[in-house]
Each structure stands twice: as structure tokens, then as C-alpha cells.
Design an enzyme around this catalytic site. Sequence first.
Site, PDB file in Angstrom:
ATOM      1  N   ALA A  70       0.865  -1.170   0.000  1.00 39.21           N
ATOM      2  CA  ALA A  70       0.000   0.000   0.000  1.00 39.21           C
ATOM      3  C   ALA A  70       0.908   1.228   0.000  1.00 39.21           C
ATOM      4  O   ALA A  70       2.061   1.161   0.427  1.00 39.21           O
ATOM      5  CB  ALA A  70      -0.870  -0.010   1.250  1.00 39.21           C
ATOM      6  N   GLY A 115       0.502  -5.077   0.655  1.00 33.85           N
ATOM      7  CA  GLY A 115      -0.678  -5.067  -0.223  1.00 33.85           C
ATOM      8  C   GLY A 115      -0.413  -5.708  -1.584  1.00 33.85           C
ATOM      9  O   GLY A 115      -1.336  -6.205  -2.232  1.00 33.85           O
ATOM     10  N   GLU A 118      -0.841  -9.291  -1.043  1.00 38.17           N
ATOM     11  CA  GLU A 118      -2.276  -9.524  -0.821  1.00 38.17           C
ATOM     12  C   GLU A 118      -3.020  -9.534  -2.156  1.00 38.17           C
ATOM     13  O   GLU A 118      -3.932 -10.332  -2.373  1.00 38.17           O
ATOM     14  CB  GLU A 118      -2.836  -8.437   0.115  1.00 38.17           C
ATOM     15  CG  GLU A 118      -2.292  -8.626   1.522  1.00 38.17           C
ATOM     16  CD  GLU A 118      -2.642  -7.493   2.472  1.00 38.17           C
ATOM     17  OE1 GLU A 118      -2.322  -6.328   2.144  1.00 38.17           O
ATOM     18  OE2 GLU A 118      -3.237  -7.756   3.525  1.00 38.17           O
ATOM     19  N   GLU A 138       4.704  -5.315   7.069  1.00 34.68           N
ATOM     20  CA  GLU A 138       3.902  -4.333   7.815  1.00 34.68           C
ATOM     21  C   GLU A 138       4.357  -4.127   9.254  1.00 34.68           C
ATOM     22  O   GLU A 138       4.314  -3.017   9.767  1.00 34.68           O
ATOM     23  CB  GLU A 138       2.415  -4.747   7.820  1.00 34.68           C
ATOM     24  CG  GLU A 138       1.678  -4.408   6.550  1.00 34.68           C
ATOM     25  CD  GLU A 138       1.760  -5.508   5.496  1.00 34.68           C
ATOM     26  OE1 GLU A 138       2.655  -6.378   5.593  1.00 34.68           O
ATOM     27  OE2 GLU A 138       0.931  -5.487   4.580  1.00 34.68           O
TER      28      GLU A 138
HETATM   29  N1  CO8 Z   1       4.566   3.278  -0.660  1.00 38.25           N
HETATM   30  C1  CO8 Z   1       4.956   4.464  -1.173  1.00 38.25           C
HETATM   31  N2  CO8 Z   1       6.124   4.632  -1.820  1.00 38.25           N
HETATM   32  C2  CO8 Z   1       6.921   3.567  -1.953  1.00 38.25           C
HETATM   33  C3  CO8 Z   1       6.574   2.307  -1.444  1.00 38.25           C
HETATM   34  C4  CO8 Z   1       5.322   2.175  -0.762  1.00 38.25           C
HETATM   35  N3  CO8 Z   1       4.886   1.007  -0.285  1.00 38.25           N
HETATM   36  N4  CO8 Z   1       7.572   1.441  -1.703  1.00 38.25           N
HETATM   37  C5  CO8 Z   1       8.513   2.133  -2.374  1.00 38.25           C
HETATM   38  N5  CO8 Z   1       8.124   3.419  -2.520  1.00 38.25           N
HETATM   39  C6  CO8 Z   1       8.834   4.505  -3.182  1.00 38.25           C
HETATM   40  C7  CO8 Z   1      10.025   4.969  -2.327  1.00 38.25           C
HETATM   41  O1  CO8 Z   1       9.594   5.871  -1.334  1.00 38.25           O
HETATM   42  C8  CO8 Z   1      10.892   5.607  -3.377  1.00 38.25           C
HETATM   43  O2  CO8 Z   1      10.365   6.879  -3.705  1.00 38.25           O
HETATM   44  P1  CO8 Z   1      11.332   8.188  -3.656  1.00 38.25           P
HETATM   45  O3  CO8 Z   1      12.338   7.932  -4.737  1.00 38.25           O
HETATM   46  O4  CO8 Z   1      10.390   9.296  -3.953  1.00 38.25           O
HETATM   47  O5  CO8 Z   1      11.927   8.202  -2.313  1.00 38.25           O
HETATM   48  C9  CO8 Z   1      10.676   4.717  -4.598  1.00 38.25           C
HETATM   49  O6  CO8 Z   1       9.454   4.032  -4.374  1.00 38.25           O
HETATM   50  C10 CO8 Z   1      11.784   3.685  -4.782  1.00 38.25           C
HETATM   51  O7  CO8 Z   1      11.887   2.942  -3.576  1.00 38.25           O
HETATM   52  P2  CO8 Z   1      13.270   2.792  -2.752  1.00 38.25           P
HETATM   53  O8  CO8 Z   1      14.176   3.927  -3.025  1.00 38.25           O
HETATM   54  O9  CO8 Z   1      12.911   2.513  -1.333  1.00 38.25           O
HETATM   55  O10 CO8 Z   1      13.851   1.496  -3.451  1.00 38.25           O
HETATM   56  P3  CO8 Z   1      14.861   0.432  -2.795  1.00 38.25           P
HETATM   57  O11 CO8 Z   1      15.356  -0.403  -3.937  1.00 38.25           O
HETATM   58  O12 CO8 Z   1      15.869   1.105  -1.947  1.00 38.25           O
HETATM   59  O13 CO8 Z   1      13.955  -0.468  -1.822  1.00 38.25           O
HETATM   60  C11 CO8 Z   1      11.953  -1.697  -1.212  1.00 38.25           C
HETATM   61  C12 CO8 Z   1      12.890  -1.241  -2.363  1.00 38.25           C
HETATM   62  C13 CO8 Z   1      12.708  -2.700  -0.320  1.00 38.25           C
HETATM   63  C14 CO8 Z   1      10.778  -2.372  -1.839  1.00 38.25           C
HETATM   64  C15 CO8 Z   1      11.542  -0.456  -0.382  1.00 38.25           C
HETATM   65  O14 CO8 Z   1      11.038   0.540  -1.275  1.00 38.25           O
HETATM   66  C16 CO8 Z   1      10.478  -0.725   0.650  1.00 38.25           C
HETATM   67  O15 CO8 Z   1      10.776  -1.280   1.706  1.00 38.25           O
HETATM   68  N6  CO8 Z   1       9.231  -0.313   0.358  1.00 38.25           N
HETATM   69  C17 CO8 Z   1       8.134  -0.403   1.313  1.00 38.25           C
HETATM   70  C18 CO8 Z   1       7.671  -1.837   1.453  1.00 38.25           C
HETATM   71  C19 CO8 Z   1       6.581  -1.942   2.479  1.00 38.25           C
HETATM   72  O16 CO8 Z   1       6.762  -1.683   3.654  1.00 38.25           O
HETATM   73  N7  CO8 Z   1       5.392  -2.370   2.023  1.00 38.25           N
HETATM   74  C20 CO8 Z   1       4.244  -2.561   2.888  1.00 38.25           C
HETATM   75  C21 CO8 Z   1       3.427  -1.324   2.939  1.00 38.25           C
HETATM   76  S1  CO8 Z   1       2.120  -1.430   4.112  1.00 38.25           S
HETATM   77  C22 CO8 Z   1       0.937  -2.347   3.322  1.00 38.25           C
HETATM   78  O17 CO8 Z   1       1.088  -2.775   2.202  1.00 38.25           O
HETATM   79  C23 CO8 Z   1      -0.341  -2.596   4.091  1.00 38.25           C
HETATM   80  C24 CO8 Z   1      -1.457  -3.078   3.187  1.00 38.25           C
HETATM   81  C25 CO8 Z   1      -2.766  -3.009   3.897  1.00 38.25           C
HETATM   82  C26 CO8 Z   1      -3.201  -1.590   4.090  1.00 38.25           C
HETATM   83  C27 CO8 Z   1      -4.395  -1.493   4.949  1.00 38.25           C
HETATM   84  C28 CO8 Z   1      -4.905  -0.083   5.024  1.00 38.25           C
HETATM   85  C29 CO8 Z   1      -5.069   0.476   6.369  1.00 38.25           C
END
Ligand code: CO8
Length: 264
Positions: A70, A115, A118, A138
Site C-alpha cells: 500500500a 498489499g 495480498e 507491515e
Molecule cells: N509506498 C509508497 N512509496 C513507496 C513504497 C510504498 N509502499 N515502496 C517504495 N516506494 C517509493 C520509495 O519511497 C521511493 O520513492 P522516492 O524515490 O520518492 O523516495 C521509490 O518508491 C523507490 O523505492 P526505494 O528507493 O525505497 O527502493 P529500494 O530499492 O531502496 O527499496 C523496497 C525497495 C525494499 C521495496 C523499499 O522501497 C520498501 O521497503 N518499500 C516499502 C515496502 C513496504 O513496507 N510495504 C508494505 C506497505 S504497508 C501495506 O502494504 C499494508 C497493506 C494493507 C493496508 C491497509 C490499510 C489500512
Amino acid sequence: MQFEYKTIQLQSENAIWRLTINRPESLNALNLLVLSEMGEALRFISEMGFEDARALVITGSGTKAFVAGADIKEMASLSASEAVQFSKKGQSVFSELELIKIPVIAAINGFALGGGLELALGCDFIFAADHAKMGFPEVSLSLIPGFGGTVRLARAVGLRKARELIFTGDMLTAEDALRSGLVNKVVPQAELLSSVNKRLEAILNKGPVAVQAAKKTMQVAWDMQIDDALDMEAEQFGELFETQDSREGMKAFMEKRKAQFTGQ
Ligand code: CO8
């Protein structure tokens, strides 16, 4: 056909639809607009007849991410009640996906996190590129999965493995995911979509009404008591005897020829 979506792409070839989540700058993270556009696309496809919609493939744009979860930037400012609404929105779209009549395959082309995983779990099968990584991070955000992951992961890999993955937030490699039964097949990235299409060919040669009945029965019967589930199976089995395709399938077998199915 041209669509006006901002966050997804929808295209079809030979009645196989492909829905691509298209926010590469955010690793295809799911925000409210993506979920709304996906819901709209699913309803559009589900209204089509047999000739126009036989299967759906879901993937992410680029080679780095399927969907990295998400959208954390959008989620960060939600109130508790808005978070419940966001959770329910994702849950309802993924339930629509699970119940759509045609087979749906997730083609995981990179990170499938939170997500994103999911979303894949709402699909009938999962194919993954060999560099893909998947998991539920998460708890690192002090959150839990909210688009159905606590329920569907356990059903996919068993409660013990699901607890371990959700409590630790660990990411699985594609090969680990294959061993856990989470994905059906792992292939090199360059072969991902062609492998999915090849697998679909095997399904599309079969009686389409039967494939739909199998999907519905297996989905709905899952939540039933065994006696009710077996009743449902018998009813669906019986209903197929009212279709032209089942008559054709059995006749073709006896005449030692390939069946010509029409979806009737
Ligand atoms: N949301 C928003 N932006 C994201 C997300 C995300 N989930 N993942 C990556 N991005 C963005 C980064 O912020 C970055 O943007 P910017 O260049 O503007 O800073 C761009 O994408 C590239 O990402 P990274 O620079 O972080 O790339 P890396 O190669 O260093 O890392 C990863 C890749 C490991 C995938 C890393 O981006 C990461 O850990 N992302 C988040 C993963 C995460 O925690 N996902 C779970 C999110 S919570 C969720 O899904 C809950 C679902 C249910 C919701 C229920 C509602 C209440």
C-alpha cells in the site's frame, strides 16, 4: 480500445486481459486511485462474454516491482476510521478479483510486499520471476496486513508459516516462495509473461464453463462445512450436464476427436 486510467494499464490480446499496475515511481504502490481503477477494470471485464474475456493476468510495470505494498506516503496521514475504510476498499477489490468468473494469474515481476502480496493472493495462481521477493513487512511499520493477508496467507501456506512470515516481516525469495507453496512457478524475468500465457493456453483449451464452475465451487466451498461443500460440488456438477459443452466434451471423447467448446 483506449482506456482513461491514470494508474493502471488494461490491454487484451485474444481475449486474455492484462492489468498492469503502473506507478513505477512508487514501485507500483497501491493508493486509493489504483484500487478504484482496478475495481472499475474488474467490473468492465466481468461484464464481457466468453468470446471477449477468457482470462486475466495481473502484473506491475517495470522489472523492479510487482507492487511494493500500500502507498505508505498516502497512508501516513490517515485517521483510524479512514484506515478502516482504506482496508475495506482493498479487501473488497481483492474479493471481487477472487470471485471474477475467469481464471486470474498474478505475474510477479519483482517486489510483492504487503498489499502487493495480498493482491497476488487474491489471484488463482502466482507465477514469479526468479529475482522476485515477497513478504509482509507491515510489522516494520508497526502495522498488520489489511487487504486480506492475515486470512489468505494462512490459507495459502498454512497457519504456522503464515505466522512466522507476518510476525517477522521477512522477505521470501521466489525459490523460497515456491517451496512454501505460495507460488506455482518461478521463471526468468524475460520469460514471465510468455510462461503465464503458455499455462493459460492449457486452461483455455478446456471447457470454459467447467473451468468457471471449478473456480466458483473451490472458492465458495472453501468456507463451508464439508457436507454443504460436497452438496455444492454435486449441484455444480449437475448443472454442467445442462450445458452443450459437457455433451460435446463427452461425445468428442467417445468419437476420439478434439472437443469444440463454445462456452454454452
Ligand atoms: N509506498 C509508497 N512509496 C513507496 C513504497 C510504498 N509502499 N515502496 C517504495 N516506494 C517509493 C520509495 O519511497 C521511493 O520513492 P522516492 O524515490 O520518492 O523516495 C521509490 O518508491 C523507490 O523505492 P526505494 O528507493 O525505497 O527502493 P529500494 O530499492 O531502496 O527499496 C523496497 C525497495 C525494499 C521495496 C523499499 O522501497 C520498501 O521497503 N518499500 C516499502 C515496502 C513496504 O513496507 N510495504 C508494505 C506497505 S504497508 C501495506 O502494504 C499494508 C497493506 C494493507 C493496508 C491497509 C490499510 C489500512
